[in-house]
Design an enzyme around this catalytic site. Sequence first.
Site, mmCIF file in Angstrom:
data_model
loop_
_atom_site.group_PDB
_atom_site.id
_atom_site.type_symbol
_atom_site.label_atom_id
_atom_site.label_comp_id
_atom_site.label_asym_id
_atom_site.label_seq_id
_atom_site.Cartn_x
_atom_site.Cartn_y
_atom_site.Cartn_z
ATOM 1 N N HIS A 78 -11.144 12.844 -0.111
ATOM 2 C CA HIS A 78 -10.381 12.657 -1.351
ATOM 3 C C HIS A 78 -9.623 11.326 -1.290
ATOM 4 C CE1 HIS A 78 -7.484 13.316 -4.583
ATOM 5 N NE2 HIS A 78 -6.497 13.206 -3.710
ATOM 6 N N ASP A 107 -16.746 -17.515 -17.249
ATOM 7 C CA ASP A 107 -17.207 -16.366 -16.448
ATOM 8 C C ASP A 107 -16.451 -16.429 -15.123
ATOM 9 O OD1 ASP A 107 -18.781 -14.356 -15.085
ATOM 10 O OD2 ASP A 107 -20.386 -14.749 -16.502
ATOM 11 N N TRP A 143 -7.754 9.869 6.315
ATOM 12 C CA TRP A 143 -8.321 8.579 5.892
ATOM 13 C C TRP A 143 -7.949 7.463 6.856
ATOM 14 C CZ3 TRP A 143 -6.290 3.865 3.832
ATOM 15 C CH2 TRP A 143 -4.901 3.804 3.750
ATOM 16 N N SER A 170 -17.596 -5.775 0.021
ATOM 17 C CA SER A 170 -17.508 -5.838 -1.436
ATOM 18 C C SER A 170 -16.133 -6.349 -1.870
ATOM 19 C CB SER A 170 -17.776 -4.448 -2.020
ATOM 20 O OG SER A 170 -17.417 -4.412 -3.365
ATOM 21 N N SER A 171 -15.079 -5.820 -1.231
ATOM 22 C CA SER A 171 -13.718 -6.229 -1.611
ATOM 23 C C SER A 171 -13.477 -7.693 -1.305
ATOM 24 C CB SER A 171 -12.678 -5.397 -0.842
ATOM 25 O OG SER A 171 -12.798 -4.060 -1.174
ATOM 26 N N HIS A 254 -0.623 -0.976 5.265
ATOM 27 C CA HIS A 254 0.516 -1.146 4.363
ATOM 28 C C HIS A 254 0.264 -2.195 3.291
ATOM 29 C CE1 HIS A 254 4.216 0.278 2.895
ATOM 30 N NE2 HIS A 254 4.468 -0.972 2.557
ATOM 31 N N GLU A 256 -2.479 -2.726 2.078
ATOM 32 C CA GLU A 256 -3.412 -2.010 1.209
ATOM 33 C C GLU A 256 -2.652 -1.224 0.131
ATOM 34 O OE1 GLU A 256 -6.661 -1.940 0.879
ATOM 35 O OE2 GLU A 256 -6.829 -0.188 -0.444
ATOM 36 N N TYR A 258 -0.004 -2.131 -1.291
ATOM 37 C CA TYR A 258 0.382 -3.083 -2.340
ATOM 38 C C TYR A 258 -0.836 -3.614 -3.083
ATOM 39 C CZ TYR A 258 4.915 -2.262 -0.665
ATOM 40 O OH TYR A 258 6.053 -1.589 -0.348
ATOM 41 N N SER A 269 3.242 -5.507 -17.020
ATOM 42 C CA SER A 269 3.894 -6.735 -17.518
ATOM 43 C C SER A 269 3.173 -7.308 -18.732
ATOM 44 C CB SER A 269 3.935 -7.799 -16.415
ATOM 45 O OG SER A 269 4.644 -7.311 -15.314
ATOM 46 N N HIS A 303 6.720 1.430 9.769
ATOM 47 C CA HIS A 303 7.488 2.540 9.181
ATOM 48 C C HIS A 303 6.611 3.785 8.993
ATOM 49 C CE1 HIS A 303 6.691 0.942 4.822
ATOM 50 N NE2 HIS A 303 5.793 1.849 5.135
ATOM 51 N N HIS A 304 5.296 3.610 9.124
ATOM 52 C CA HIS A 304 4.397 4.774 9.095
ATOM 53 C C HIS A 304 4.379 5.472 10.452
ATOM 54 C CE1 HIS A 304 2.551 3.766 5.181
ATOM 55 N NE2 HIS A 304 2.773 2.527 5.544
ATOM 56 N N THR A 329 11.133 -5.155 -5.935
ATOM 57 C CA THR A 329 10.611 -4.104 -6.822
ATOM 58 C C THR A 329 11.644 -3.778 -7.897
ATOM 59 O OG1 THR A 329 9.483 -3.231 -4.881
ATOM 60 C CG2 THR A 329 9.451 -1.852 -6.844
ATOM 61 N N LYS A 332 11.620 -6.228 -10.665
ATOM 62 C CA LYS A 332 10.554 -5.959 -11.628
ATOM 63 C C LYS A 332 10.965 -4.852 -12.599
ATOM 64 C CE LYS A 332 6.471 -7.456 -9.201
ATOM 65 N NZ LYS A 332 5.896 -8.182 -10.335
ATOM 66 N N ARG A 451 1.613 18.709 5.998
ATOM 67 C CA ARG A 451 0.448 18.309 5.200
ATOM 68 C C ARG A 451 -0.825 18.547 6.006
ATOM 69 N NH1 ARG A 451 0.677 11.692 5.539
ATOM 70 N NH2 ARG A 451 -1.202 11.880 4.281
#
Lengths: 527, 167
Positions: A78, A107, A143, A170-171, A254, A256, A258, A269, A303-304, A329, A332, A451
Amino acid sequence: MSTAAAGHHDHDDHGPAKGWTRWLYTTNHKDIGTLYLLFSLVMFFIGGGMALIIRAELFQPGLQLVDPLFFNSMTTMHALVMIFGVVMPAFVGLANWMIPMMIGGPDMALPRLNNWSFWIMPFAFLLLLSTLFMEGGGPAGGWTLYAPLSLQGGDSFAFVIFSIHFMGISSVMGSINIVATIFNMRAPGMTLMQMPLFVWTWLITAYLLIAVIPVLAGAVTMLLTDRFFGTSFFNAAGGGDPVMYQHIFWFFGHPEVYILILPAFGIISSIIPTFARKPLFGYASMVYATGSIAFLSFIVWAHHMFTVGMPLAGEMFFMFATMMISVPTGVKVFNWIATMWRGSMTFETPMLFAIGFLVMFTIGGLSGLMLAITPADIQYHDTYFVVAHFHYVLVPGAIYSIMAATYYWLPKWTGNMYDEKWGKIHFWVSTVFLNVLFFPMHFVGLAGMPRRIPDYSLQFADWNAVASIGAFGFGFSQLIFVYVIFKCIKGGEKATSEVWEGADGLEWTVPSPAPYHTFEKPPAQFS
Amino acid sequence: MVSRQVNSETGITQIVVRANKSMSWRANVILAASLGGISALFGGVIASFGFWMVLPFAGLEFLLVYICLGKAYRRLGYTEVISMVGDKLLVESGYDNPVVTSEMPSHWTRVSFADPPSAFEVGRLSLQCSGKSLEIGRALNKEEKRLLYKEMLRCLQFDEPKLRLIS
């Protein structure tokens, strides 16, 4: 008139090829954008189906529907599907459609590379999903693929690693294309500080992707060699360091996070000024805030890992660095509110989703602040509070922004207005069920429910049942989204070029639907 | 972009028309180097702990970035060179070298510009001779097309000077 060497032909009038080859061989940014968006929609329902299996199992305590290994496969898949198969491709699709039109380019800079970037994706996900049918099942270690747990799975692990490599390729190709396009193909006179915020946020996102994808590629390759070639990078028995895998993974992971949210900031925006009928408040500060968030994303990874153990100085550094992210943040969020302040606001569906984003993403951000506090995180770690936090960031954050963008730009893509009544119904039904689904997770998490478990203690039963009802409600309400999109593609009230009264930007100067080729010649001097 | 230059070998004045490029090659190289530098830094630090496999991926990615930026820059290098050689008008176009060369007698050539009213249409600038039409300045925006149009008018109506400085 004599022509010495012919070979140049006029590109002005050609349109799309006929039949399925149009989609296979296309190098047109709009076609590829459409392919990405459709792929993302299909994967959204596949990933959503997995979420419903998880929530059906958790509807009541005890094991009733699936065995624990399959349950763990579902939580792992998932996440992989939603992150790499839904949110990222959707943002790339939006970038493909909109960035060339927003900067006045004909293009993407590298159209063939663009075609490859897309067509690698279905192959990668076929490979990933096929592991569910292999001996030993799909990946079930989360994951993050933490070693040594992930190395104890079946032989399908090699397919998982290869599929992650393909997603990474691809990315990276997509990101390089976006960077090359934005830097080289802006309309004459369009400086970097005149670009729309969506273009800016994607530029910074592409930088992040290019910076961190090799780290992920290296990490998963080391897992592969540990599993199949006898190396011991992360095997303590062979002199390796499993904790280092976590450091390397989160050094990718991390940023990722963002990567998954910065383009959403760009979309919001774009939408809020349109429906507030005011220019975006603090454009320059928005750009600098996005850059600051990207920079900070590189120095907060641990922090993870507060519960893994690290020196006190390290804990303090990562705690304060994480808290610092709330400053840009906050800039924003306050700028969006200031943009709406005393604006002539109307509440069409894109604006509803944008406001929903603003409110619920802030809830997710505040629970993130709670998790940043090291002593508190040691209590919350690996509980449903964390699940509630990142779902509040990713669903009303990333997914709502994608839905907002779809409603916002759908008339430009199709030439037809979508059904506003059903769009609004989609928003309200989704929002109610989303909160029924995710808000109770805060309660069960704070009460200590871990979890990634298929069974749980009786005390968590009520809120889990509520969350599962919310999950099914939210899941089925997305059928309204599909209905609105296909109804709009089929027909409806004709959209004007500008579509929205307060819309501003080059993309709104081309007709609706946008012609197959736009800005083949650069637009007039941008000012 | 429209510029005027004098060919140092032949002394012939030429108008050079280039496609829009919003960044120089030097800036592209700096961009590639900055991306490569960041990847090398991350890969190097991780490799210093013994986890060297990040480095080859960072290197491959840097190569890809460099090649792609080079390719993108080259694609935007479409150039047209319009020269008045004797009583002939020579239009050469291509990327690195002239791929298409058109030649027409200047006394029988007319220039036309369909200037559209819309701010976001660029119009069509073409040379017409003996019932045939050749579009020029296809990569230009409207302001630049107007400049080129005026210059071509001067060029085709007067013997001397053949081509004038474009302001």
